[in-house]
Design a protein around this motif. Sequence first.
Motif, PDB file in Angstrom:
ATOM      1  N   ASP A  14     -26.812  19.131  20.786  1.00 38.22           N
ATOM      2  CA  ASP A  14     -26.565  19.104  19.312  1.00 38.22           C
ATOM      3  C   ASP A  14     -25.590  19.755  18.899  1.00 38.22           C
ATOM      4  OD1 ASP A  14     -29.235  17.793  19.180  1.00 38.22           O
ATOM      5  OD2 ASP A  14     -30.404  19.601  18.674  1.00 38.22           O
ATOM      6  N   GLU A  15     -25.185  21.086  19.319  1.00 35.81           N
ATOM      7  CA  GLU A  15     -23.726  21.701  18.996  1.00 35.81           C
ATOM      8  C   GLU A  15     -22.663  20.760  19.043  1.00 35.81           C
ATOM      9  OE1 GLU A  15     -23.640  25.423  21.114  1.00 35.81           O
ATOM     10  OE2 GLU A  15     -25.585  26.184  19.986  1.00 35.81           O
ATOM     11  N   ASP A  16     -22.695  20.204  20.473  1.00 39.50           N
ATOM     12  CA  ASP A  16     -21.501  19.316  20.653  1.00 39.50           C
ATOM     13  C   ASP A  16     -21.461  18.200  19.757  1.00 39.50           C
ATOM     14  OD1 ASP A  16     -20.966  20.587  22.992  1.00 39.50           O
ATOM     15  OD2 ASP A  16     -21.990  19.274  24.371  1.00 39.50           O
ATOM     16  N   VAL A  17     -22.655  17.342  19.365  1.00 42.30           N
ATOM     17  CA  VAL A  17     -22.665  16.334  18.507  1.00 42.30           C
ATOM     18  C   VAL A  17     -22.407  16.939  17.230  1.00 42.30           C
ATOM     19  CG1 VAL A  17     -24.229  14.944  17.304  1.00 42.30           C
ATOM     20  CG2 VAL A  17     -24.473  15.090  19.522  1.00 42.30           C
ATOM     21  N   ASP A  18     -22.608  18.048  16.720  1.00 41.43           N
ATOM     22  CA  ASP A  18     -22.080  18.530  15.382  1.00 41.43           C
ATOM     23  C   ASP A  18     -20.712  18.915  15.386  1.00 41.43           C
ATOM     24  OD1 ASP A  18     -24.633  18.748  14.404  1.00 41.43           O
ATOM     25  OD2 ASP A  18     -24.950  20.855  14.826  1.00 41.43           O
ATOM     26  N   GLY A  19     -20.225  19.327  16.612  1.00 45.09           N
ATOM     27  CA  GLY A  19     -18.932  19.648  16.657  1.00 45.09           C
ATOM     28  C   GLY A  19     -17.954  18.321  16.683  1.00 45.09           C
ATOM     29  N   MET A  20     -18.567  17.030  17.305  1.00 39.91           N
ATOM     30  CA  MET A  20     -17.845  15.846  17.078  1.00 39.91           C
ATOM     31  C   MET A  20     -17.817  15.453  15.794  1.00 39.91           C
ATOM     32  SD  MET A  20     -16.919  15.263  20.311  1.00 39.91           S
ATOM     33  CE  MET A  20     -16.819  13.678  20.728  1.00 39.91           C
ATOM     34  N   ARG A  21     -19.058  15.305  15.100  1.00 44.12           N
ATOM     35  CA  ARG A  21     -19.145  14.882  13.848  1.00 44.12           C
ATOM     36  C   ARG A  21     -18.032  15.694  12.834  1.00 44.12           C
ATOM     37  NH1 ARG A  21     -25.271  15.447  13.067  1.00 44.12           N
ATOM     38  NH2 ARG A  21     -25.871  13.563  14.143  1.00 44.12           N
ATOM     39  N   GLN A  22     -17.980  17.004  13.211  1.00 43.53           N
ATOM     40  CA  GLN A  22     -16.903  17.571  12.288  1.00 43.53           C
ATOM     41  C   GLN A  22     -15.387  17.310  12.599  1.00 43.53           C
ATOM     42  OE1 GLN A  22     -17.465  21.692  13.174  1.00 43.53           O
ATOM     43  NE2 GLN A  22     -19.091  22.078  11.825  1.00 43.53           N
ATOM     44  N   LYS A  23     -15.465  16.946  13.995  1.00 41.78           N
ATOM     45  CA  LYS A  23     -13.957  16.344  14.116  1.00 41.78           C
ATOM     46  C   LYS A  23     -13.650  15.039  13.827  1.00 41.78           C
ATOM     47  CE  LYS A  23     -13.312  18.856  18.421  1.00 41.78           C
ATOM     48  NZ  LYS A  23     -13.395  18.851  20.026  1.00 41.78           N
ATOM     49  N   ARG A  24     -14.786  14.277  13.791  1.00 45.90           N
ATOM     50  CA  ARG A  24     -14.813  12.865  13.255  1.00 45.90           C
ATOM     51  C   ARG A  24     -14.448  12.787  11.678  1.00 45.90           C
ATOM     52  NH1 ARG A  24     -19.826   9.695  13.624  1.00 45.90           N
ATOM     53  NH2 ARG A  24     -19.958   9.980  11.367  1.00 45.90           N
ATOM     54  N   GLU A  25     -15.148  13.652  11.114  1.00 48.86           N
ATOM     55  CA  GLU A  25     -15.025  13.885   9.423  1.00 48.86           C
ATOM     56  C   GLU A  25     -13.624  14.237   9.239  1.00 48.86           C
ATOM     57  OE1 GLU A  25     -18.135  16.506   8.350  1.00 48.86           O
ATOM     58  OE2 GLU A  25     -19.849  15.034   8.703  1.00 48.86           O
ATOM     59  N   GLN A  26     -13.161  15.241  10.142  1.00 45.95           N
ATOM     60  CA  GLN A  26     -11.734  15.670   9.807  1.00 45.95           C
ATOM     61  C   GLN A  26     -10.692  14.485  10.045  1.00 45.95           C
ATOM     62  OE1 GLN A  26     -11.263  19.090  12.352  1.00 45.95           O
ATOM     63  NE2 GLN A  26     -12.291  20.545  10.958  1.00 45.95           N
ATOM     64  N   LEU A  27     -10.913  13.998  11.018  1.00 49.49           N
ATOM     65  CA  LEU A  27      -9.961  12.786  11.368  1.00 49.49           C
ATOM     66  C   LEU A  27      -9.885  11.851  10.038  1.00 49.49           C
ATOM     67  CD1 LEU A  27     -10.359  12.252  15.359  1.00 49.49           C
ATOM     68  CD2 LEU A  27      -8.521  12.829  13.965  1.00 49.49           C
ATOM     69  N   GLU A  28     -11.321  11.417   9.508  1.00 49.00           N
ATOM     70  CA  GLU A  28     -11.554  10.315   8.896  1.00 49.00           C
ATOM     71  C   GLU A  28     -10.828  10.992   7.389  1.00 49.00           C
ATOM     72  OE1 GLU A  28     -15.690   9.852   8.342  1.00 49.00           O
ATOM     73  OE2 GLU A  28     -15.854   8.427  10.104  1.00 49.00           O
ATOM     74  N   ALA A  29     -11.166  12.112   7.155  1.00 45.04           N
ATOM     75  CA  ALA A  29     -10.600  12.658   6.142  1.00 45.04           C
ATOM     76  C   ALA A  29      -8.868  12.592   6.090  1.00 45.04           C
ATOM     77  CB  ALA A  29     -10.592  14.034   5.913  1.00 45.04           C
ATOM     78  N   ASN A  30      -8.463  12.926   7.179  1.00 43.59           N
ATOM     79  CA  ASN A  30      -6.722  12.700   7.471  1.00 43.59           C
ATOM     80  C   ASN A  30      -6.517  11.374   7.323  1.00 43.59           C
ATOM     81  OD1 ASN A  30      -6.872  15.669   8.192  1.00 43.59           O
ATOM     82  ND2 ASN A  30      -6.898  15.439  10.356  1.00 43.59           N
ATOM     83  N   VAL A  31      -7.186  10.433   7.900  1.00 45.28           N
ATOM     84  CA  VAL A  31      -6.874   9.058   7.887  1.00 45.28           C
ATOM     85  C   VAL A  31      -6.938   8.563   6.444  1.00 45.28           C
ATOM     86  CG1 VAL A  31      -7.630   6.545   8.363  1.00 45.28           C
ATOM     87  CG2 VAL A  31      -7.543   8.292  10.118  1.00 45.28           C
ATOM     88  N   GLU A  32      -7.812   8.986   5.608  1.00 43.13           N
ATOM     89  CA  GLU A  32      -8.095   8.594   4.222  1.00 43.13           C
ATOM     90  C   GLU A  32      -6.927   9.259   3.435  1.00 43.13           C
ATOM     91  OE1 GLU A  32     -11.641  10.213   2.501  1.00 43.13           O
ATOM     92  OE2 GLU A  32     -12.827   8.576   3.946  1.00 43.13           O
ATOM     93  N   GLU A  33      -6.607  10.453   3.714  1.00 46.27           N
ATOM     94  CA  GLU A  33      -5.378  11.070   3.255  1.00 46.27           C
ATOM     95  C   GLU A  33      -3.960  10.365   3.487  1.00 46.27           C
ATOM     96  OE1 GLU A  33      -4.826  15.365   4.086  1.00 46.27           O
ATOM     97  OE2 GLU A  33      -6.926  15.701   3.149  1.00 46.27           O
TER      98      GLU A  33
END
Length: 125
Positions: free
Chosen positions: A92-111
């Motif tokens: 679960d911690e790994d998944v949460d960490g991966m989600r955060q990374k994905r969200e950050q990457l998506e945010a970076n891509v959107e920017e």
Amino acid sequence: MRVGVPIFLFLAAAGFHTALTASLESAEKEDTFVGLEQLSDLQKRDQEEFEAAQMSEAVQDENTEEENDTQEEDMTDRDGNVEADQHESESDEDVDGMRQKREQLEANVEEADETTNLGSPRLPG
């Protein structure tokens, strides 16, 4: 005749004594034989009770071993469940960490897209 009466009484008493002694010895032998039979019966009963006690102890030992095995299995299952829970927690911690990374990457891509879109005209669409 006077001499004959005491001899007759003596012989009668001796015969009576012999018969009485033989009768008592016979009774003792019967009592002894009956006593041996009773002793033999007691020994048989004691042996049977001993064997029954041994069987009972063996059954109790088997039940105790089965209970111990069951307890060990339960403990192993519990330990396995704890490990699985820890693994799930880590997952679960790994998944949460991966989600955060994905969200950050998506945010970076959107920017990056917004930055790119600002520089180029929008096409109707």
